[in-house]
Design a protein around this motif. Structure first.
Motif, PDB file in Angstrom:
ATOM      1  N   LEU A  85      34.385-116.469 -67.080  1.00 12.15           N
ATOM      2  CA  LEU A  85      33.781-115.223 -67.181  1.00 12.15           C
ATOM      3  C   LEU A  85      34.301-114.254 -68.164  1.00 12.15           C
ATOM      4  O   LEU A  85      33.497-113.537 -68.659  1.00 12.15           O
ATOM      5  CB  LEU A  85      33.538-114.837 -65.741  1.00 12.15           C
ATOM      6  CG  LEU A  85      32.587-115.848 -64.803  1.00 12.15           C
ATOM      7  CD1 LEU A  85      32.785-115.288 -63.488  1.00 12.15           C
ATOM      8  CD2 LEU A  85      31.436-115.725 -65.298  1.00 12.15           C
ATOM      9  N   TRP A  86      35.580-114.166 -68.171  1.00 11.06           N
ATOM     10  CA  TRP A  86      36.202-113.311 -69.041  1.00 11.06           C
ATOM     11  C   TRP A  86      35.880-113.618 -70.492  1.00 11.06           C
ATOM     12  O   TRP A  86      35.607-112.558 -71.326  1.00 11.06           O
ATOM     13  CB  TRP A  86      37.794-113.202 -68.754  1.00 11.06           C
ATOM     14  CG  TRP A  86      38.485-112.409 -69.833  1.00 11.06           C
ATOM     15  CD1 TRP A  86      39.155-112.969 -70.816  1.00 11.06           C
ATOM     16  CD2 TRP A  86      38.665-111.192 -69.728  1.00 11.06           C
ATOM     17  NE1 TRP A  86      39.795-111.710 -71.339  1.00 11.06           N
ATOM     18  CE2 TRP A  86      39.633-110.801 -70.820  1.00 11.06           C
ATOM     19  CE3 TRP A  86      38.263-110.056 -68.622  1.00 11.06           C
ATOM     20  CZ2 TRP A  86      39.721-109.258 -71.015  1.00 11.06           C
ATOM     21  CZ3 TRP A  86      38.500-108.881 -69.099  1.00 11.06           C
ATOM     22  CH2 TRP A  86      39.395-108.320 -70.165  1.00 11.06           C
ATOM     23  N   CYS A 122      33.221-115.167 -71.469  1.00 12.55           N
ATOM     24  CA  CYS A 122      31.921-114.933 -71.746  1.00 12.55           C
ATOM     25  C   CYS A 122      31.635-113.385 -71.787  1.00 12.55           C
ATOM     26  O   CYS A 122      30.972-112.984 -72.956  1.00 12.55           O
ATOM     27  CB  CYS A 122      31.106-115.354 -70.413  1.00 12.55           C
ATOM     28  SG  CYS A 122      30.870-116.739 -70.184  1.00 12.55           S
ATOM     29  N   ALA A 123      32.246-112.567 -71.098  1.00 15.17           N
ATOM     30  CA  ALA A 123      31.989-110.976 -71.357  1.00 15.17           C
ATOM     31  C   ALA A 123      32.619-110.708 -72.665  1.00 15.17           C
ATOM     32  O   ALA A 123      32.000-110.016 -73.365  1.00 15.17           O
ATOM     33  CB  ALA A 123      32.687-110.411 -70.290  1.00 15.17           C
ATOM     34  N   LEU A 124      33.694-111.126 -72.943  1.00 16.47           N
ATOM     35  CA  LEU A 124      34.631-110.809 -74.265  1.00 16.47           C
ATOM     36  C   LEU A 124      33.500-111.159 -75.409  1.00 16.47           C
ATOM     37  O   LEU A 124      33.103-110.394 -76.349  1.00 16.47           O
ATOM     38  CB  LEU A 124      35.798-111.601 -74.371  1.00 16.47           C
ATOM     39  CG  LEU A 124      36.912-111.058 -75.181  1.00 16.47           C
ATOM     40  CD1 LEU A 124      37.492-109.859 -74.590  1.00 16.47           C
ATOM     41  CD2 LEU A 124      38.417-111.839 -74.854  1.00 16.47           C
ATOM     42  N   GLN A 128      30.331-111.474 -75.458  1.00 18.94           N
ATOM     43  CA  GLN A 128      29.373-110.705 -75.424  1.00 18.94           C
ATOM     44  C   GLN A 128      29.519-109.348 -75.960  1.00 18.94           C
ATOM     45  O   GLN A 128      28.701-108.722 -76.751  1.00 18.94           O
ATOM     46  CB  GLN A 128      28.445-110.812 -73.847  1.00 18.94           C
ATOM     47  CG  GLN A 128      27.459-111.905 -73.918  1.00 18.94           C
ATOM     48  CD  GLN A 128      26.903-111.777 -72.576  1.00 18.94           C
ATOM     49  OE1 GLN A 128      27.719-111.884 -71.424  1.00 18.94           O
ATOM     50  NE2 GLN A 128      25.622-111.746 -72.712  1.00 18.94           N
ATOM     51  N   VAL A 129      30.730-108.626 -75.675  1.00 20.46           N
ATOM     52  CA  VAL A 129      30.880-107.498 -76.075  1.00 20.46           C
ATOM     53  C   VAL A 129      31.303-107.339 -77.404  1.00 20.46           C
ATOM     54  O   VAL A 129      31.093-106.494 -78.295  1.00 20.46           O
ATOM     55  CB  VAL A 129      32.311-107.017 -75.271  1.00 20.46           C
ATOM     56  CG1 VAL A 129      32.782-105.567 -75.601  1.00 20.46           C
ATOM     57  CG2 VAL A 129      32.007-106.849 -73.759  1.00 20.46           C
ATOM     58  N   LEU A 162      36.232-103.351 -77.536  1.00 22.14           N
ATOM     59  CA  LEU A 162      37.499-104.088 -77.415  1.00 22.14           C
ATOM     60  C   LEU A 162      38.562-103.330 -78.383  1.00 22.14           C
ATOM     61  O   LEU A 162      39.912-103.549 -77.777  1.00 22.14           O
ATOM     62  CB  LEU A 162      37.047-105.549 -78.149  1.00 22.14           C
ATOM     63  CG  LEU A 162      35.991-106.226 -77.521  1.00 22.14           C
ATOM     64  CD1 LEU A 162      35.651-107.702 -78.133  1.00 22.14           C
ATOM     65  CD2 LEU A 162      36.584-106.431 -75.863  1.00 22.14           C
TER      66      LEU A 162
END
Lengths: 340, 126
Positions: free
Chosen positions: B104-105, B107-109, B111-112, B120
């Motif tokens: 999930l980390w 995925c979030a990374l 997307q950001v 970031l």
């Protein structure tokens, strides 16, 4: 710029005239900046006589075309603002409510316009505002403590609802209920919500919370805090959730090292709140509510984005709001150390 | 064959032109709107460049993590993941929990990186 004399304006003058029992001429009526949907209008009007005789500087606040489900409509917000203002809370003075749809085709209320700056990016950049950031943060903490000290039952706001079984668990349940109807799966938010449920603090005191108490939602004047704005989310809740909310990264407007609203350290804000409220604040609960703040704002941002995505209300600003969700998700994983 | 320049490229030069030649002429009351347009173009360009790859990576990781399942596309795999999160099968402290957290980390990374890469940088991440 001349004011165009539309039939709408004439109906508004008639409404104001009836409310103030005199003849009213509107001299300025234009949208106030900020907000994805124009909800606030600058309104100047000349009142011929009566209690309001003379030039009045006002704000007209309307219902949003597609409101956020957890927010109150204008009629209820009007009652909240009147109730807290009557108790001496720094809120605008709300004068008249109009639910007659034949005037502006939506419900609106009129309040007195107050001086000061609300725009978050200006507040965090200008350390002279509000008597300086330290004074401003102190006054905000005091005001928050005063809001929390109100006896909600004495306010006559029968629509306020106590979240059950506890404010934290009710919020987690509401977030999930929204994700059930959101068209796209959001695993990171689901992961965050599972964390919020596992780590939910024991139920503490339940008080009137503002629930959108943050930089961007107050007016900072030259010498101090002028007023707390935007009461549409106010409801019963955990006072620590209001503290966690103002500490969320999204309300620092780039001044990331100043955790409390981009104007003070979290500790300075919490200590000022403790002095004003006489209540010792458990820092671990604030940690928890900071995570919840990011989840809650992510849900609201998804809802805002959906107004555009659904085609109901095409808007670039709403579309871009959806794009803040990833960084909120990242923040949730960072704060809970549930990622990396 | 698609005509060059491709979408991401066109967006990039359009955005640069908007910022360089148009933005200075935009009156103050429209400046915020112009900046929003430039921002939306930047997101669209990064999405064109990174979006598909991110979705492919997520699908691959998820297919491995979830093991045999009837779900095949990313959307159904995500729905299956959510179903398991909700039933509480991932217990904190277990390797499975940690593996999902890492996924999930990532995925979030990713997307950001599309939505707001500056975020970031400020966190010292890439």
């Amino acid at each position: 710029m001349g004011l165009s004399r539309t039939p709408e304006l004439a109906r508004l003058e008639t409404f104001l005239g009836k409310a103030a029992e005199t003849k009213v001429t509107v001299t300025d009526f234009q949208p106030l900046p900020g907000g994805a949907v124009q909800e606030n209008w600058r309104l100047d009007a000349d009142f011929a006589g009566g209690a309001f005789a003379g030039r009045q500087e006002l704000v007209l606040r309307t219902d949003a075309p597609a409101p956020i489900p957890s927010s109150h409509d204008r009629a209820k917000e009007f009652r909240i603002i009147q109730a807290v203002h009557a108790r001496g809370i720094k809120a605008p003075e709300a004068l008249w409510l109009c639910t007659d749809q034949s005037v502006l085709e939506k419900t609106f209320f009129i309040m007195r316009r107050l001086p000061g700056i609300a725009a978050g990016h200006r507040v965090v950049k200008d350390d002279t505002l509000g008597g300086g950031h330290d004074t401003l943060a102190e006054e905000l903490a005091v005001e928050l403590a005063r809001i929390h000290a109100l006896d909600p039952r004495s306010l006559g706001l029968d629509f306020l609802a106590e979240p059950r079984p506890s404010p934290a668990l009710a919020a987690a349940r509401d977030f999930r209920a929204y994700l059930d109807v959101h068209p796209d799966p959001r695993p990171v938010l689901e992961w965050g919500i599972a964390w919020l449920e596992r780590e939910a603090p024991p139920k503490g005191s339940v008080v009137l919370c503002h629930r959108d108490f943050r930089t961007g939602n107050y007016l900072a004047g030259k010498d101090g805090l002028v007023a707390i704005l935007d009461w549409e989310f106010a409801n019963l809740g955990d006072p620590d959730s209001d503290i966690g909310w103002i500490c969320a990264r999204c309300w620092r407007f780039g001044a990331v090292e100043k955790v409390a609203g981009g104007i003070a350290s979290r500790e300075a804000f919490v200590r000022a709140y403790e002095r004003a409220s006489g209540r010792k604040v458990d820092r671990a609960r604030i940690d928890y509510y900071e995570v919840m703040a990011h989840a809650r704002w992510a849900i609201i941002a998804l809802q805002q984005g959906q107004r555009h995505v659904s085609g109901r209300e095409p808007s670039l600003e709403l579309a871009l709001t959806a794009h803040v969700v990833p960084e909120l998700e990242l923040e949730i994983l960072r704060l809970t150390q549930e990622g990396a | 064959m698609r005509e060059r320049p491709h979408g991401a490229d066109l967006l990039a030069i359009a955005r640069e032109t908007l910022r360089r030649d148009v933005l200075p002429l935009v009156p103050d009351e429209s400046r915020y709107t112009a900046l929003m347009i430039a921002n939306a173009m930047a997101i669209a360009a990064r999405d064109a460049e990174l979006g598909e790859r991110a979705a492919r990576d997520a699908l691959q990781r998820l297919a491995t993590l979830l093991g045999p399942t009837r779900a095949e596309d990313l959307r159904s795999l995500n729905k299956e993941l959510i179903r398991r999160i909700r039933t509480g099968v991932f217990r904190p402290g277990t390797p499975e929990h940690a593996a999902i957290g890492r996924h999930l980390w990532e995925c979030a990374l990713q997307q950001v990186r599309v939505s707001n890469p500056k975020y970031l940088e400020r966190l010292g991440l890439k």
